[in-house]
Scaffold this motif. Structure first.
Motif, mmCIF file in Angstrom:
data_model
loop_
_atom_site.group_PDB
_atom_site.id
_atom_site.type_symbol
_atom_site.label_atom_id
_atom_site.label_comp_id
_atom_site.label_asym_id
_atom_site.label_seq_id
_atom_site.Cartn_x
_atom_site.Cartn_y
_atom_site.Cartn_z
ATOM 1 N N GLY A 109 41.555 32.540 54.240
ATOM 2 C CA GLY A 109 42.614 33.318 54.323
ATOM 3 C C GLY A 109 43.089 33.757 52.847
ATOM 4 O O GLY A 109 44.294 34.293 53.005
ATOM 5 N N ARG A 110 42.553 33.533 51.898
ATOM 6 C CA ARG A 110 42.782 33.929 50.735
ATOM 7 C C ARG A 110 42.212 35.210 49.975
ATOM 8 O O ARG A 110 42.331 35.668 48.914
ATOM 9 N N GLY A 111 41.355 35.939 51.062
ATOM 10 C CA GLY A 111 40.567 37.289 50.541
ATOM 11 C C GLY A 111 39.327 36.908 49.588
ATOM 12 O O GLY A 111 38.775 37.822 49.255
ATOM 13 N N ILE A 112 38.853 35.788 49.676
ATOM 14 C CA ILE A 112 37.598 35.444 48.865
ATOM 15 C C ILE A 112 36.296 35.919 49.631
ATOM 16 O O ILE A 112 35.743 36.531 48.779
ATOM 17 N N GLY A 113 36.509 36.051 50.977
ATOM 18 C CA GLY A 113 35.270 36.652 51.537
ATOM 19 C C GLY A 113 35.232 38.149 51.361
ATOM 20 O O GLY A 113 34.426 38.920 51.079
ATOM 21 N N LYS A 114 36.483 38.802 51.231
ATOM 22 C CA LYS A 114 36.478 40.007 50.942
ATOM 23 C C LYS A 114 36.010 40.444 49.623
ATOM 24 O O LYS A 114 35.401 41.516 49.388
ATOM 25 N N ARG A 115 36.309 39.572 48.650
ATOM 26 C CA ARG A 115 35.891 39.874 47.181
ATOM 27 C C ARG A 115 34.605 39.516 46.963
ATOM 28 O O ARG A 115 33.842 40.283 46.295
ATOM 29 N N LEU A 116 33.931 38.871 47.801
ATOM 30 C CA LEU A 116 32.582 38.504 47.811
ATOM 31 C C LEU A 116 31.724 39.822 48.077
ATOM 32 O O LEU A 116 30.875 40.262 47.592
ATOM 33 N N MET A 117 32.462 40.453 49.390
ATOM 34 C CA MET A 117 31.646 41.615 49.974
ATOM 35 C C MET A 117 31.983 42.775 49.027
ATOM 36 O O MET A 117 30.987 43.634 48.620
ATOM 37 N N SER A 122 16.809 34.735 46.133
ATOM 38 C CA SER A 122 17.904 35.877 46.581
ATOM 39 C C SER A 122 18.642 36.283 45.221
ATOM 40 O O SER A 122 18.776 35.397 44.442
ATOM 41 N N LEU A 123 19.396 37.425 45.337
ATOM 42 C CA LEU A 123 20.362 37.681 44.685
ATOM 43 C C LEU A 123 21.338 36.942 45.191
ATOM 44 O O LEU A 123 22.162 37.390 46.347
ATOM 45 N N CYS A 124 22.508 36.110 44.472
ATOM 46 C CA CYS A 124 23.552 35.227 45.145
ATOM 47 C C CYS A 124 24.689 35.399 44.320
ATOM 48 O O CYS A 124 24.864 35.659 43.249
ATOM 49 N N PHE A 125 25.846 35.454 45.161
ATOM 50 C CA PHE A 125 27.267 35.516 44.426
ATOM 51 C C PHE A 125 27.914 34.357 45.131
ATOM 52 O O PHE A 125 28.088 33.895 45.924
ATOM 53 N N SER A 126 28.365 33.663 43.916
ATOM 54 C CA SER A 126 29.260 32.325 44.067
ATOM 55 C C SER A 126 30.613 32.802 43.405
ATOM 56 O O SER A 126 31.150 33.170 42.583
ATOM 57 N N GLN A 162 33.158 25.442 43.332
ATOM 58 C CA GLN A 162 32.574 26.688 44.109
ATOM 59 C C GLN A 162 33.376 26.602 45.336
ATOM 60 O O GLN A 162 33.334 25.489 46.116
ATOM 61 N N VAL A 163 33.765 27.702 45.812
ATOM 62 C CA VAL A 163 34.830 28.092 47.185
ATOM 63 C C VAL A 163 34.145 28.798 48.035
ATOM 64 O O VAL A 163 34.582 29.142 48.900
ATOM 65 N N GLY A 164 33.152 29.666 47.683
ATOM 66 C CA GLY A 164 32.702 30.726 48.146
ATOM 67 C C GLY A 164 31.274 31.042 48.161
ATOM 68 O O GLY A 164 30.868 30.883 46.996
ATOM 69 N N PHE A 165 30.340 31.850 49.017
ATOM 70 C CA PHE A 165 29.162 32.139 48.686
ATOM 71 C C PHE A 165 28.651 33.460 49.547
ATOM 72 O O PHE A 165 29.100 33.435 50.532
ATOM 73 N N LEU A 166 27.932 34.198 49.059
ATOM 74 C CA LEU A 166 27.258 35.420 49.592
ATOM 75 C C LEU A 166 26.053 35.374 49.056
ATOM 76 O O LEU A 166 25.694 35.294 47.767
ATOM 77 N N ARG A 167 24.883 35.596 49.832
ATOM 78 C CA ARG A 167 23.303 35.734 49.530
ATOM 79 C C ARG A 167 23.036 37.134 49.938
ATOM 80 O O ARG A 167 23.425 37.463 51.071
ATOM 81 N N ALA A 168 22.030 37.924 49.246
ATOM 82 C CA ALA A 168 21.475 38.961 49.522
ATOM 83 C C ALA A 168 20.001 39.050 49.385
ATOM 84 O O ALA A 168 19.587 38.577 48.213
#
Length: 144
Positions: free
Chosen positions: A85-93, A47-51, A58-64
């Motif tokens: 709650g620090r906006g990390i999910g938003k930054r990953l998106m 996959s194309l991954c974003f860490s 490592q505090v977050g992850f998103l896989r495409a």
């Protein structure tokens, strides 16, 4: 590629994924808790991954999952409980949506929660169908 916002750093370099930490984060999710390390490592390789990192952690992850031309399926969006709650999910998106290999694709995702997060990025709730692994099609009923 790499992006930074203050102390937060996001990279798409798959070789930098901390698979043990990813296993730990997915173990807290409703969708990935039953995956073993081998399966998680294989999904990262394919996959194309974003860490997301704060310092070396490592505090977050998103896989495409994507063909990088026509479609992308966004999945495994997870943030370490201590960093939520620090906006990390938003930054990953934001990072994934702007990535040159994804920005021209049709994207999908399936979730039971966080609809508000994804709707702000243009995702629309729709009915989805799924087929789970190890299911077989009825023999002789192909419809052809």
């Amino acid at each position: 590629m790499e992006w930074t916002w203050g102390e937060l750093r996001i990279t798409d370099r798959t070789e930098l994924v901390d698979v043990d930490k990813l296993c730990e984060m997915l173990a807290t999710s409703y969708w990935g808790a039953d995956r073993n390390r081998e399966t998680i490592a294989a999904s990262v390789r394919g996959s194309l991954c974003f860490s997301a990192y704060v310092g070396e952690a490592q505090v977050g992850f998103l896989r495409a999952v994507t063909d990088r031309a026509t479609f992308a399926w966004i999945c495994d969006v997870v943030v370490d409980e201590a960093y939520r709650g620090r906006g990390i999910g938003k930054r990953l998106m934001e990072t994934a949506l702007g990535h040159p290999d994804l920005r021209s694709t049709n994207m999908g995702l399936v979730t039971r929660d966080a609809h508000g997060l994804y709707e702000r990025y243009g995702f629309v709730r729709r009915e989805a169908m799924s087929r789970m692994k190890n299911q077989t099609a009825p023999i002789g009923r192909s419809g052809l």
